[in-house]
Design an enzyme around this catalytic site. Structure first.
Site, PDB file in Angstrom:
ATOM      1  CG  ASN A  73      -1.697   1.260   1.386  1.00  0.00           C
ATOM      2  OD1 ASN A  73      -1.853   2.013   0.421  1.00  0.00           O
ATOM      3  ND2 ASN A  73      -2.205   1.505   2.591  1.00  0.00           N
ATOM      4  CD1 TRP A  74       3.596   1.134  -2.667  1.00  0.00           C
ATOM      5  CD2 TRP A  74       3.482   2.097  -4.688  1.00  0.00           C
ATOM      6  NE1 TRP A  74       4.333   0.371  -3.539  1.00  0.00           N
ATOM      7  CE2 TRP A  74       4.281   0.942  -4.784  1.00  0.00           C
ATOM      8  CE3 TRP A  74       3.262   2.873  -5.826  1.00  0.00           C
ATOM      9  CZ2 TRP A  74       4.863   0.539  -5.987  1.00  0.00           C
ATOM     10  CZ3 TRP A  74       3.837   2.471  -7.033  1.00  0.00           C
ATOM     11  CH2 TRP A  74       4.634   1.313  -7.097  1.00  0.00           C
ATOM     12  CE  LYS A  75       0.332   3.531   4.742  1.00  0.00           C
ATOM     13  NZ  LYS A  75       0.210   3.666   6.175  1.00  0.00           N
ATOM     14  CG  HIS A  80      -5.662   1.766   5.058  1.00  0.00           C
ATOM     15  ND1 HIS A  80      -5.254   2.730   5.944  1.00  0.00           N
ATOM     16  CD2 HIS A  80      -4.616   0.908   4.920  1.00  0.00           C
ATOM     17  CE1 HIS A  80      -4.009   2.476   6.317  1.00  0.00           C
ATOM     18  NE2 HIS A  80      -3.597   1.369   5.709  1.00  0.00           N
ATOM     19  CD  GLU A  99      -2.816   5.546   6.654  1.00  0.00           C
ATOM     20  OE1 GLU A  99      -2.825   5.638   5.415  1.00  0.00           O
ATOM     21  OE2 GLU A  99      -1.823   5.146   7.293  1.00  0.00           O
ATOM     22  CD  GLU A 108      -3.443  -2.727   7.198  1.00  0.00           C
ATOM     23  OE1 GLU A 108      -2.383  -3.002   6.645  1.00  0.00           O
ATOM     24  OE2 GLU A 108      -4.022  -1.638   7.040  1.00  0.00           O
ATOM     25  N   GLY A 127       2.336   2.217  10.599  1.00  0.00           N
ATOM     26  CA  GLY A 127       3.247   3.347  10.438  1.00  0.00           C
ATOM     27  C   GLY A 127       3.940   3.769  11.720  1.00  0.00           C
ATOM     28  CB  SER A 168       5.268  -1.721  11.803  1.00  0.00           C
ATOM     29  OG  SER A 168       4.791  -0.412  12.041  1.00  0.00           O
ATOM     30  N   GLY A 196       2.885  -1.275   4.246  1.00  0.00           N
ATOM     31  CA  GLY A 196       2.864   0.148   3.918  1.00  0.00           C
ATOM     32  C   GLY A 196       4.264   0.648   3.617  1.00  0.00           C
ATOM     33  N   GLY A 197       4.887   1.259   4.612  1.00  0.00           N
ATOM     34  CA  GLY A 197       6.186   1.925   4.434  1.00  0.00           C
ATOM     35  C   GLY A 197       7.227   1.086   3.706  1.00  0.00           C
TER      36      GLY A 197
END
Ligand code: PEP
Length: 233
Positions: free
Chosen positions: A7-9, A85, A87, A155, A161, A191, A212-213
């Site tokens: 997930n590149w956000k 998600h 967010e 999640e 994150g 993470s 993610g990151g």
């Protein structure tokens, strides 16, 4: 086959996407998905990777400023979408009901769906983890059922994150509970990094990862994909 999704956000321009795709070497024995921002979907599809969007609206078209529909994604060659998600739930008013509607519409349009669930830190500390997960999973199950193109992602919000990964036991316990409510593959997200992927993916009910990151870097993401292929195939 395990599934690892990145997930590149709201990261990566079209040029960044092309550079990632040129450098990324996916492993055999694992389904790999990248989820770029809308503006980079076409570039990622062109590279030959399997591409999911980060959200999708439930209507085919209409007065929904800022939204994208499932047929629009299908037209681009996109294979699926994340929905729900945390967010989106936190910052954009997404509810269990809207998440379920998005999941249903995407599946109806022939897309795959990664539907995210997870408790906040306050909810975990108040002993409400299972209560919250049940509400979130049942909303999706009522709308979509046990669909072959539906995957859930556990999640925990406190792990996204933050560098605070769930312990393998905590993840396993939540995954087993989620599967007792809806029997579909469940990815772990929060993470995940190359150095903790193994202990998480070793858990019997962890069927892959939503990253993610660490998915922004082609080498780190490839390393997590290789770990999944080695452990779960
Ligand atoms: C995510 O956003 O889905 C996620 C899991 O992020 P990170 O890996 O950065 O915690």
């Amino acid at each position: 086959m395990p599934l690892v999704a990145g997930n590149w956000k709201m990261y990566k321009t079209v040029a960044d996407t092309a550079a990632f795709c040129a450098a990324f070497r996916p492993a055999q024995g694992v389904d790999v998905v990248v989820c770029p921002p809308y503006t980079s979907l076409a570039a990622a599809v062109e590279s030959g990777l399997t591409v999911y969007a980060q959200s999708v609206h439930w209507a085919e078209e209409g007065p929904f400023t800022g939204e994208i529909s499932a047929p629009m994604l299908v037209e681009l060659g996109v294979s699926g979408s994340i929905v729900g998600h945390s967010e989106r739930r936190q910052h954009f008013g997404e509810t269990d009901e809207t998440v379920a509607r998005r999941a249903y519409a995407a599946l109806e349009a022939g897309l795959g769906v990664i539907a995210c669930v997870g408790e906040s830190e306050e909810e975990r500390e108040a002993g409400q983890t299972e209560f919250v997960l049940r509400l979130q999973v049942e909303a999706i199950a009522d709308a979509a059922g046990r669909h072959e193109r539906l995957v859930l992602a556990y999640e925990p919000v406190w792990a996204i994150g933050t560098g605070r990964t769930a312990t393998p036991d905590t993840a396993q316990e939540a995954h087993a509970f989620i599967k007792s409510l809806l029997e579909v593959p469940v990815l772990y997200g929060g993470s995940v990094k190359p150095d903790n992927a193994e202990e998480l993916l070793e858990q019997p009910d962890v069927d892959g990862a939503l990253v993610g990151g660490a998915s922004l870097d082609p080498d780190s993401f490839a390393s997590i994909c290789r770990t999944a292929a080695t452990i779960r195939s």
